[in-house]
Scaffold this motif. Sequence first.
Motif, mmCIF file in Angstrom:
data_model
loop_
_atom_site.group_PDB
_atom_site.id
_atom_site.type_symbol
_atom_site.label_atom_id
_atom_site.label_comp_id
_atom_site.label_asym_id
_atom_site.label_seq_id
_atom_site.Cartn_x
_atom_site.Cartn_y
_atom_site.Cartn_z
ATOM 1 N N GLU A 90 0.855 -1.188 0.000
ATOM 2 C CA GLU A 90 0.000 0.000 0.000
ATOM 3 C C GLU A 90 0.889 1.236 0.000
ATOM 4 O O GLU A 90 1.843 1.311 0.788
ATOM 5 C CB GLU A 90 -0.886 -0.009 1.253
ATOM 6 C CG GLU A 90 -1.759 -1.259 1.337
ATOM 7 C CD GLU A 90 -2.733 -1.239 2.498
ATOM 8 O OE1 GLU A 90 -2.473 -0.547 3.507
ATOM 9 O OE2 GLU A 90 -3.773 -1.916 2.395
ATOM 10 N N VAL A 92 1.120 5.222 0.658
ATOM 11 C CA VAL A 92 0.401 6.291 1.369
ATOM 12 C C VAL A 92 1.144 7.618 1.226
ATOM 13 O O VAL A 92 2.344 7.693 1.507
ATOM 14 C CB VAL A 92 0.223 5.947 2.874
ATOM 15 C CG1 VAL A 92 -0.308 7.142 3.666
ATOM 16 C CG2 VAL A 92 -0.712 4.746 3.039
ATOM 17 N N ARG A 94 0.934 11.670 2.467
ATOM 18 C CA ARG A 94 0.289 12.556 3.454
ATOM 19 C C ARG A 94 0.669 14.003 3.179
ATOM 20 O O ARG A 94 1.854 14.316 3.058
ATOM 21 C CB ARG A 94 0.763 12.202 4.876
ATOM 22 C CG ARG A 94 0.469 10.775 5.290
ATOM 23 C CD ARG A 94 1.038 10.505 6.695
ATOM 24 N NE ARG A 94 1.116 9.080 6.955
ATOM 25 C CZ ARG A 94 0.158 8.372 7.555
ATOM 26 N NH1 ARG A 94 -0.947 8.957 7.961
ATOM 27 N NH2 ARG A 94 0.314 7.074 7.753
ATOM 28 N N ALA A 98 -1.992 13.137 10.326
ATOM 29 C CA ALA A 98 -3.216 12.574 10.913
ATOM 30 C C ALA A 98 -2.980 11.083 11.140
ATOM 31 O O ALA A 98 -1.949 10.536 10.725
ATOM 32 C CB ALA A 98 -4.414 12.787 9.986
ATOM 33 N N GLY A 99 -3.955 10.442 11.796
ATOM 34 C CA GLY A 99 -3.988 8.986 11.907
ATOM 35 C C GLY A 99 -2.700 8.348 12.390
ATOM 36 O O GLY A 99 -2.140 8.728 13.425
ATOM 37 N N GLY A 100 -2.234 7.391 11.611
ATOM 38 C CA GLY A 100 -1.079 6.590 11.992
ATOM 39 C C GLY A 100 0.189 7.402 12.210
ATOM 40 O O GLY A 100 0.999 7.076 13.085
ATOM 41 N N ASP A 129 -1.144 -4.822 8.562
ATOM 42 C CA ASP A 129 -0.523 -3.975 7.532
ATOM 43 C C ASP A 129 0.726 -3.250 8.049
ATOM 44 O O ASP A 129 0.745 -2.012 8.161
ATOM 45 C CB ASP A 129 -1.524 -2.925 7.001
ATOM 46 C CG ASP A 129 -2.725 -3.555 6.314
ATOM 47 O OD1 ASP A 129 -2.661 -4.737 5.946
ATOM 48 O OD2 ASP A 129 -3.728 -2.841 6.136
ATOM 49 N N ASP A 175 -4.596 12.799 3.441
ATOM 50 C CA ASP A 175 -3.751 11.647 3.082
ATOM 51 C C ASP A 175 -4.594 10.643 2.308
ATOM 52 O O ASP A 175 -5.827 10.789 2.228
ATOM 53 C CB ASP A 175 -3.106 10.999 4.323
ATOM 54 C CG ASP A 175 -4.123 10.558 5.368
ATOM 55 O OD1 ASP A 175 -5.256 10.205 5.008
ATOM 56 O OD2 ASP A 175 -3.782 10.562 6.566
ATOM 57 N N LYS A 177 -4.429 6.301 0.489
ATOM 58 C CA LYS A 177 -3.727 5.047 0.232
ATOM 59 C C LYS A 177 -4.057 4.561 -1.182
ATOM 60 O O LYS A 177 -5.225 4.577 -1.579
ATOM 61 C CB LYS A 177 -4.191 4.017 1.272
ATOM 62 C CG LYS A 177 -3.566 2.668 1.179
ATOM 63 C CD LYS A 177 -4.363 1.639 0.417
ATOM 64 C CE LYS A 177 -5.755 1.394 0.923
ATOM 65 N NZ LYS A 177 -6.475 0.386 0.103
ATOM 66 N N ASP A 196 -13.320 6.047 1.848
ATOM 67 C CA ASP A 196 -12.913 4.933 2.712
ATOM 68 C C ASP A 196 -11.390 4.853 2.840
ATOM 69 O O ASP A 196 -10.880 4.306 3.820
ATOM 70 C CB ASP A 196 -13.375 3.595 2.114
ATOM 71 C CG ASP A 196 -14.748 3.185 2.616
ATOM 72 O OD1 ASP A 196 -15.361 3.955 3.376
ATOM 73 O OD2 ASP A 196 -15.195 2.090 2.230
ATOM 74 N N GLY A 197 -10.681 5.336 1.835
ATOM 75 C CA GLY A 197 -9.216 5.134 1.798
ATOM 76 C C GLY A 197 -8.428 6.417 1.765
ATOM 77 O O GLY A 197 -7.256 6.420 1.374
ATOM 78 N N CYS A 198 -9.085 7.503 2.154
ATOM 79 C CA CYS A 198 -8.352 8.773 2.216
ATOM 80 C C CYS A 198 -8.914 9.597 3.370
ATOM 81 O O CYS A 198 -9.915 9.218 3.972
ATOM 82 C CB CYS A 198 -8.479 9.547 0.902
ATOM 83 S SG CYS A 198 -10.138 10.144 0.527
ATOM 84 N N ARG A 199 -8.249 10.690 3.688
ATOM 85 C CA ARG A 199 -8.812 11.626 4.668
ATOM 86 C C ARG A 199 -9.078 12.948 3.962
ATOM 87 O O ARG A 199 -8.223 13.444 3.213
ATOM 88 C CB ARG A 199 -7.853 11.849 5.852
ATOM 89 C CG ARG A 199 -7.740 10.646 6.759
ATOM 90 C CD ARG A 199 -7.029 10.944 8.087
ATOM 91 N NE ARG A 199 -7.113 9.790 8.972
ATOM 92 C CZ ARG A 199 -6.202 8.828 9.041
ATOM 93 N NH1 ARG A 199 -5.108 8.898 8.305
ATOM 94 N NH2 ARG A 199 -6.370 7.800 9.849
ATOM 95 N N ARG A 215 -14.651 5.422 11.974
ATOM 96 C CA ARG A 215 -13.658 4.941 12.950
ATOM 97 C C ARG A 215 -13.858 5.604 14.308
ATOM 98 O O ARG A 215 -13.706 4.976 15.346
ATOM 99 C CB ARG A 215 -12.229 5.269 12.473
ATOM 100 C CG ARG A 215 -11.797 4.565 11.202
ATOM 101 C CD ARG A 215 -10.293 4.801 10.937
ATOM 102 N NE ARG A 215 -9.861 4.324 9.641
ATOM 103 C CZ ARG A 215 -9.709 5.091 8.566
ATOM 104 N NH1 ARG A 215 -9.926 6.398 8.638
ATOM 105 N NH2 ARG A 215 -9.329 4.568 7.424
#
Length: 237
Positions: A90, A92, A94, A98-100, A129, A175, A177, A196-199, A215
């Motif tokens: 994957e 990513v 950014r 954010a997030g991770g 992951d 961000d 993926k 679902d796969g971005c912010r 989430r």
Amino acid sequence: MEKRQELYAGKAKSVYATDDPDLLVLHFRDDTSAFDGERMESLARKGMVNNRFNAFIMETLQGAGIPTHFVKRLSDTESLVKRLEMIPVECVVRNLAAGGLVKRLGVEEGKELVPPTFELFLKNDALHDPMINESLAETFGWATSEQLAEMKALTFKVNEVLKQLFADGGLLLVDYKLEFGLFQGQIVLGDEFSPDGCRLWDAETRNKMDKDRFRQGLGGVIEAYEEVGRRIGIGFD
Ligand code: C5P
């Protein structure tokens, strides 16, 4: 084109064979998952919204010269795509923290990242992951260095196209993926691009308008996806 047997059911999409060995049908379901599938819920309209959202984005990217697997939208919840040999990595990018990244490095959420960062993760739910790098991907044969370079270049090209597209709708692309695969030896963008796969944050209020609403239990998940779509010119009715 005739839809045949189900080949694979992921957490939010199912994949079907067709009578053409080079083509697959993606079915966007209403299922929504978070935390590696630990939390699952069905959200009405989600399959339709994400299918239309993804079709619009894939067509935009294709128009900007980025090769994608997308062929055409078949129905409210199904699209026809090229069959790729997927690379289990994957990518990513950014633009804002954010997030991770916030969790891992303790940086402040919302910090602007200049230049934008690029990270690789192994697509493996059982291992959650894990973050990897080019050396590991090469050594374990997940991708060659040439493929990784191409994936990185394409992922940044997507950033230029989509940052502007969302900015025009008053949104910040925080961000996202991407997943790639091979079609006749060429690196091609696969999977989907949807909230679902971005912010995505509202540029003024910084309200979250993506899967973080699910989430974090903020509610109004699909309403936010539709609002994003409406702002970039997608019709859902
Ligand atoms: O969780 P993290 O901050 O690393 O996620 C970065 C971006 O990649 C987010 O937009 C998230 O939605 C997306 N992502 C994803 N699927 C994963 C991991 C991350 O769509 N398995």
